[in-house]
Motif scaffolding. Sequence first.
Motif: not given
Length: 345
Positions: A143-158
Amino acid sequence: MTSDGRPRRLDLDRSIDDEILLRTVPGAVDYLFEELRTFSGAEVRVVARRRDALQLSYRGTLRPLAAIRYFDTAAICLYPDPDRRVRESTERGVLAALTGDSPQIQFRVGDLGEARWDIRDQFEADPHWHNSAGNWDINVVDSPGGLVGEVGELYLTERFGALLRAPASTNPVIGAVMVRLAKIEDGQTVLDPFCGAGTLLVLAGEMAKPGLLIGGDVQSSWARAARTNVHSRGLDGSLLNVDAQRLPFPNGSIDRIIANMPFGKRVGTHKHNIQMYPAALGEISRVMTPRGRAVLLTEDKRLFRETVQRTPLLRVIKEILLERGGAHPSAYVVVKRGNSRAVQR
């Protein structure tokens, strides 16, 4: 991960304290910010704001956050020190809310160029993390700020479930903004005369308390997909194979209209829009109640504005510029001339 290899579940009712990045659509940040400012259930402080994201300091349970429609993904901020941030999140943050009968967290690393492999090895050196590209809890991306860890269960479709899609279906975040702009009141009739697979109707039914949802599309296959989507969510909807240029509804019978109009690119052409927009907007003017409200999305903006100006009784009171997948459409709020109540609201 769980013992059967599936991603771990997220305990939405566990209280956490973490730094979270919410990614959204350019043009929707204000609505996301307003939702966070007014909702209850957590202590939220906006640390940084970008055109497509908000970085938050978040204390509280994740359930109220997961219920917000105005963001695509939620990620753990891993910058500026990934090792430290992982420890903090594991102790009291999002990672502590992952539940399962195994202590391992499944992860994947996105397309980060040559750095991808070093980052993968760095995470996999921790015995509590397991690289699993196809079945993961956390997706490590930049991301522009640096590394991030996207959380699978917080995706919109989930969070809200997947829907059948038609070509050029409305992005659900953009759709949520459109539904908010529509200001649907309890029991009102809502029409989408270009319904495609019915994304906007589903959002209207789930975000507000309308009466009857009506969808129409000239393509019978899309009307069938819309029927499946609307009815699978337990919503009261009537889905019709109709032409938006000849709507089969009485004058002044529709309270709210929301529609993703053909841009003249992926669906239709600008030449076709020159003929279709005047007829469709004329029908919208005819069927809409005197205090009605329409929210119409298009990238064929000059044609749209000129057509509204030429359409009896209609006027634009608001334009929101949005962005998705290289497209830059605007959502226009359209009311009947003389409807001063719409402007006041």
